[in-house]
Design an enzyme around this catalytic site. Structure first.
Site, PDB file in Angstrom:
ATOM      1  N   GLU A 128      23.901  40.639  49.780  1.00  0.00           N
ATOM      2  CA  GLU A 128      25.210  39.047  49.160  1.00  0.00           C
ATOM      3  C   GLU A 128      24.452  38.082  49.881  1.00  0.00           C
ATOM      4  OE1 GLU A 128      27.161  39.496  46.874  1.00  0.00           O
ATOM      5  OE2 GLU A 128      27.509  41.652  46.371  1.00  0.00           O
TER       6      GLU A 128
ATOM      7  N   CYS B   6      33.780  45.428  51.293  1.00  0.00           N
ATOM      8  CA  CYS B   6      33.049  45.046  51.520  1.00  0.00           C
ATOM      9  C   CYS B   6      32.916  43.667  52.529  1.00  0.00           C
ATOM     10  CB  CYS B   6      31.832  45.541  50.049  1.00  0.00           C
ATOM     11  SG  CYS B   6      31.667  47.073  50.104  1.00  0.00           S
TER      12      CYS B   6
ATOM     13  N   HIS C 100      25.316  44.982  48.059  1.00  0.00           N
ATOM     14  CA  HIS C 100      25.376  45.958  47.252  1.00  0.00           C
ATOM     15  C   HIS C 100      24.802  46.828  46.503  1.00  0.00           C
ATOM     16  CE1 HIS C 100      29.821  44.111  47.334  1.00  0.00           C
ATOM     17  NE2 HIS C 100      29.728  45.724  47.689  1.00  0.00           N
TER      18      HIS C 100
HETATM   19  N1  PCA Z   1      32.046  49.483  48.269  1.00  0.00           N
HETATM   20  C1  PCA Z   1      33.836  48.425  48.622  1.00  0.00           C
HETATM   21  C2  PCA Z   1      34.485  48.793  50.419  1.00  0.00           C
HETATM   22  C3  PCA Z   1      33.262  49.664  50.213  1.00  0.00           C
HETATM   23  C4  PCA Z   1      31.771  50.713  49.382  1.00  0.00           C
HETATM   24  O1  PCA Z   1      30.928  51.110  49.329  1.00  0.00           O
HETATM   25  C5  PCA Z   1      33.571  47.319  48.156  1.00  0.00           C
HETATM   26  O2  PCA Z   1      33.074  46.595  47.336  1.00  0.00           O
HETATM   27  O3  PCA Z   1      34.020  46.015  49.248  1.00  0.00           O
END
Ligand code: PCA
Length: 200
Positions: free
Chosen positions: A84, A147, A169
């Site tokens: 990210e 996240c 991610h």
């Molecule tokens: N993904 C979520 C929260 C926890 C996770 O593994 C997100 O992308 O916000």
């Protein structure tokens, strides 16, 4: 000869949320070795809860004093591993978190800046993952759920300090993917994380 001084990486994965039985982020983080290159790797699972996720990371970081904090989360529907670029000061949840919280149009930190860029080398991480033959791409939005909340709070906390903060991610595992959704097997996600760590 003096022994090489290891740097410390704190890497986290989330617990399952949204009705899923597993979260690939934690499954992959848990399988990483305790040492990668010049890094001592501290692994922790954190809760998919607004606020508490970042608080948990900060509490562990106060003990292990990491040079870098890398959080990993599940992004169902994505087909590649995505570091990210940015976190935004917004909580806007499409589903409830694991404590039943579903904030709408709230700031993560009231009065703080609109966004922070991640302070890890995201482009080098993408290149390192791709060099292993694993699909990777920059992501310009971590969403507005837990996240993003966690990344924003950590970047806010460590702003103007030497501690670097990033977020990756990862796609669903094959057993989570429905109706042709993309996925990667656990070994591939784990290898991608190791490659990203080597690029730090
Ligand atoms: N993904 C979520 C929260 C926890 C996770 O593994 C997100 O992308 O916000």
């Amino acid at each position: 000869m003096a022994a090489e001084k290891l740097k410390t990486l704190l890497i986290t994965g989330f617990d399952p949320f949204g009705g899923e039985a597993v979260n690939p982020s934690w499954e992959a983080v848990a399988r990483l070795p305790d040492r990668i290159g010049g890094w001592r790797v501290e692994k922790r699972q954190i809760p998919t809860q607004f606020g508490l996720a970042a608080e948990t990371v900060l509490a562990v970081a106060a003990e292990c004093m990491p040079d870098v904090i890398l959080c990993v989360g599940q992004a169902g529907g994505r087909s590649s591993v995505t570091p990210e670029v940015v976190a935004i000061n917004l909580r806007e949840a499409a589903i409830a978190d694991n404590a039943g919280q579903q904030p709408q149009n709230e700031p993560v930190v009231a009065g703080a800046r609109v966004a922070y860029f991640a302070t890890v080398p995201v482009r080098e991480m993408v290149a390192a993952i791709k060099a292993r033959g694993i699909p990777a791409a920059l992501s310009y939005s971590a969403g507005a759920f837990v996240c993003n909340d966690t990344l924003y709070q950590l970047l806010h906390h460590y702003h103007d300090t030497p501690t670097r903060v990033g977020f990756i991610h990862v796609p669903f595992l094959p057993e989570q993917a429905k109706n042709g959704q993309p996925s990667l097997v656990l070994e591939t996600i784990t290898e991608a994380l190791a490659a990203a760590i080597e690029a730090l």
